[in-house]
Design an enzyme around this catalytic site. Structure first.
Site, PDB file in Angstrom:
ATOM      1  N   GLY A 239      -1.718   0.094   0.752  1.00  0.00           N
ATOM      2  CA  GLY A 239      -2.667   0.751   0.135  1.00  0.00           C
ATOM      3  C   GLY A 239      -2.458   2.539   0.117  1.00  0.00           C
ATOM      4  N   CYS A 363       0.400  -6.616 -30.329  1.00  0.00           N
ATOM      5  CA  CYS A 363      -0.760  -6.768 -31.103  1.00  0.00           C
ATOM      6  C   CYS A 363      -2.148  -6.717 -30.448  1.00  0.00           C
ATOM      7  CB  CYS A 363      -0.770  -7.968 -31.865  1.00  0.00           C
ATOM      8  SG  CYS A 363       0.694  -7.626 -32.985  1.00  0.00           S
TER       9      CYS A 363
HETATM   10  N1  LLP Z   1      -1.263  -5.888   1.700  1.00  0.00           N
HETATM   11  C1  LLP Z   1      -2.333  -6.681   1.079  1.00  0.00           C
HETATM   12  C2  LLP Z   1      -2.983  -7.891   1.897  1.00  0.00           C
HETATM   13  C3  LLP Z   1      -2.649  -6.324  -0.305  1.00  0.00           C
HETATM   14  O1  LLP Z   1      -3.372  -7.209  -0.857  1.00  0.00           O
HETATM   15  C4  LLP Z   1      -2.006  -5.522  -0.798  1.00  0.00           C
HETATM   16  C5  LLP Z   1      -1.981  -5.124  -2.219  1.00  0.00           C
HETATM   17  C6  LLP Z   1      -0.675  -4.711  -0.285  1.00  0.00           C
HETATM   18  C7  LLP Z   1      -0.617  -5.004   1.326  1.00  0.00           C
HETATM   19  C8  LLP Z   1      -0.093  -3.498  -0.838  1.00  0.00           C
HETATM   20  O2  LLP Z   1      -0.633  -2.371  -1.179  1.00  0.00           O
HETATM   21  P1  LLP Z   1       0.155  -1.338  -1.604  1.00  0.00           P
HETATM   22  O3  LLP Z   1       0.579  -0.518  -0.343  1.00  0.00           O
HETATM   23  O4  LLP Z   1       1.057  -1.564  -2.590  1.00  0.00           O
HETATM   24  O5  LLP Z   1      -1.144  -0.293  -2.177  1.00  0.00           O
HETATM   25  N2  LLP Z   1      -1.846  -4.196  -9.292  1.00  0.00           N
HETATM   26  C9  LLP Z   1      -2.654  -3.120  -8.620  1.00  0.00           C
HETATM   27  C10 LLP Z   1      -2.531  -3.081  -7.059  1.00  0.00           C
HETATM   28  C11 LLP Z   1      -2.951  -4.537  -6.422  1.00  0.00           C
HETATM   29  C12 LLP Z   1      -2.742  -4.358  -5.202  1.00  0.00           C
HETATM   30  C13 LLP Z   1      -3.067  -5.717  -4.502  1.00  0.00           C
HETATM   31  N3  LLP Z   1      -2.854  -5.972  -3.012  1.00  0.00           N
HETATM   32  C14 LLP Z   1      -1.986  -1.800  -9.268  1.00  0.00           C
HETATM   33  O6  LLP Z   1      -1.332  -1.961  -9.909  1.00  0.00           O
HETATM   34  O7  LLP Z   1      -2.708  -0.793  -9.000  1.00  0.00           O
END
Ligand code: LLP
Length: 437
Positions: A239, A363
């Site tokens: 996150g 589109c």
């Molecule tokens: N761990 C779990 C359980 C998760 O659900 C996620 C992301 C992460 C780690 C990794 O999070 P990160 O470090 O990448 O922030 N498609 C969205 C983001 C969805 C994130 C889903 N879960 C976007 O493009 O902002």
């Protein structure tokens, strides 16, 4: 820091000219910087070193095998959310890499495969899932390592579609019931409750939610231990936000400052699941202008990347910097963006620029990479870079409108390697069974 910079008014990735890559591999093209990937991972490893962290790279952010392999080589494990991502992590190795498996809907086959392949931990999201994992493991004569994923019920902290720790989302076990659920599986022959997991949401630009989450985690770890569970791991998920605009994100050290004391107090080993922080600013999406047009009082740049290549702007209203690969002599070298994501007018005055929408060929009126952006005049054939496109770009790409998914290139110093070839029309129909011919 990332390794994309303008030299003599030309965008470079490490020591390679981005326009040379566009000539060689075509557009749209994702260009990744190996140095950026590794230094982002190392920033996390260093900041959290006192907790001897297990950093499980989140495959969903970008599952390209070469990128996963690079992560594994530099000491990362993997966070996966499906059998497919488990497969990617296994393909990229190394065999000893730790694979954490999260997600609300693991199938029996996925659970079995993960157990057969030494899953590091299941991040368990419901009581039924916990009992199912326990049954399957027992049937295999195994004890499944599980971390209870709790929803810590914190105030909203990011986009509603990606906030996973507010009340009412589908993720994790409720704070109010998680201890009871853990109580129900004390001495379960197929389960070893090894940890507590929470993933707060993504992207998160402040450290406060992690502080609040850690406080709740400490209380739960104590309650689990009081029940007799041998809790060894605190998994704080991923996150950590990045600089989509300019300098709005926190360094890993700032998150470490609030997480490390809790890990110490808990007497646990820390697990993290960063994705975006590692790969987000390690790539640009390079596209070529097809046409420009003025219509309805607006100016449009129509280029060959689209929402099927990078869906974030249309899905979340996300901001990605967009700028020419060759800015002319009379325009700034980079867009002058205010780093405050809460500021509704993030742009400072820029000479020789006017507001334009950067759109693709798909589109849908929702097909855009940038809206009302001050940009210099662009013309047919110009190259454009969309920055911070490494995370949730290619991994969320689709073939919508029967568009071929882009190629991906990894730059290492002065060299470049294709890490995914551009799709072909044959690829588009490869899985279809044309039975009515
Ligand atoms: N761990 C779990 C359980 C998760 O659900 C996620 C992301 C992460 C780690 C990794 O999070 P990160 O470090 O990448 O922030 N498609 C969205 C983001 C969805 C994130 C889903 N879960 C976007 O493009 O902002």
């Amino acid at each position: 820091m990332d390794h994309f910079e303008y030299r003599d008014r030309e965008l470079f990735c490490d020591d390679v000219s981005v326009s040379e890559l566009a000539e060689r591999y075509g557009t749209p093209l994702f260009v990744y910087s190996e140095k950026t990937l590794v230094s982002n991972l190392n920033q996390i490893l260093t900041a959290f070193a006192p907790a001897d962290p297990i950093v499980c790279y989140s495959v969903k952010a970008n599952g390209n095998l070469s990128i996963c392999r690079l992560m594994g080589r530099h000491g990362a494990g993997f966070d996966v959310t499906s059998g497919g991502e488990f497969y990617r992590a296994q393909q990229a190795g190394p065999a000893t890499a730790k694979i954490a498996f999260a997600g609300v809907g693991k199938t029996d086959a996925e659970i079995k495969h993960a157990l057969e392949n030494n899953v590091f931990m299941f991040d368990v999201e419901s009581e039924q899932e916990l009992l199912t994992i326990g049954e399957i493991a027992k049937g295999m004569g195994r004890k499944a390592p599980v971390a209870m994923r709790v929803n810590p019920d914190l105030p909203p902290k990011t986009h509603v579609k990606t906030d996973t720790s507010v009340k009412g989302v589908k993720f994790g076990l409720d704070l109010e019931t998680v201890v009871d659920v853990a109580k129900g599986v004390v001495n379960h022959p197929g389960l070893d409750v090894v940890g507590l997991h929470m993933h707060l949401g993504s992207p998160i630009l402040k450290v406060e939610p992690y502080k609040q989450g850690c406080a709740k985690a400490l209380a739960l770890i104590k309650a689990f231990r009081d029940l007799g569970h041998n809790i060894r791991y605190l998994n704080m998920g991923g996150g950590f936000g990045i600089n989509y605009r300019k300098d709005e994100a926190k360094p890993a050290a700032a998150f470490a400052e609030v997480i490390l004391p809790a890990v110490k107090e808990a007497g646990c080993q820390l697990v993290l699941e960063p994705g975006r922080f590692i790969v987000g600013n390690a790539a640009v999406l390079v596209s070529r202008v097809l046409y420009t047009k003025a219509t309805g009082g607006k100016h449009y740049v129509i280029q060959d990347a689209a929402m099927n290549d990078l869906i974030r702007p249309t899905l979340y209203g996300s901001f990605h910097r967009v700028w020419p690969v060759h800015p002319a002599a009379d325009v700034p070298l980079t867009p002058d963006v205010n780093g405050d994501p809460d500021d509704p007018s993030p742009f400072r005055a820029m000479p020789n620029c006017f507001n334009q929408d950067v759109v693709g060929p798909v589109c849908e009126s929702g097909d855009f990479l940038a809206k009302d952006r001050p940009l210099p005049a662009l013309k047919r054939g110009d190259l454009v870079a969309t920055f911070s496109a490494g995370a949730y770009g290619m991994s969320m790409a689709s073939n919508y409108n029967a568009r071929l998914r882009a190629a991906e290139v990894l730059v290492t110093g002065g060299t470049h390697r294709l890490i995914r070839r551009r799709e072909t029309f044959k690829d588009l129909v490869a899985c279809e069974v044309d039975c009515l011919t």
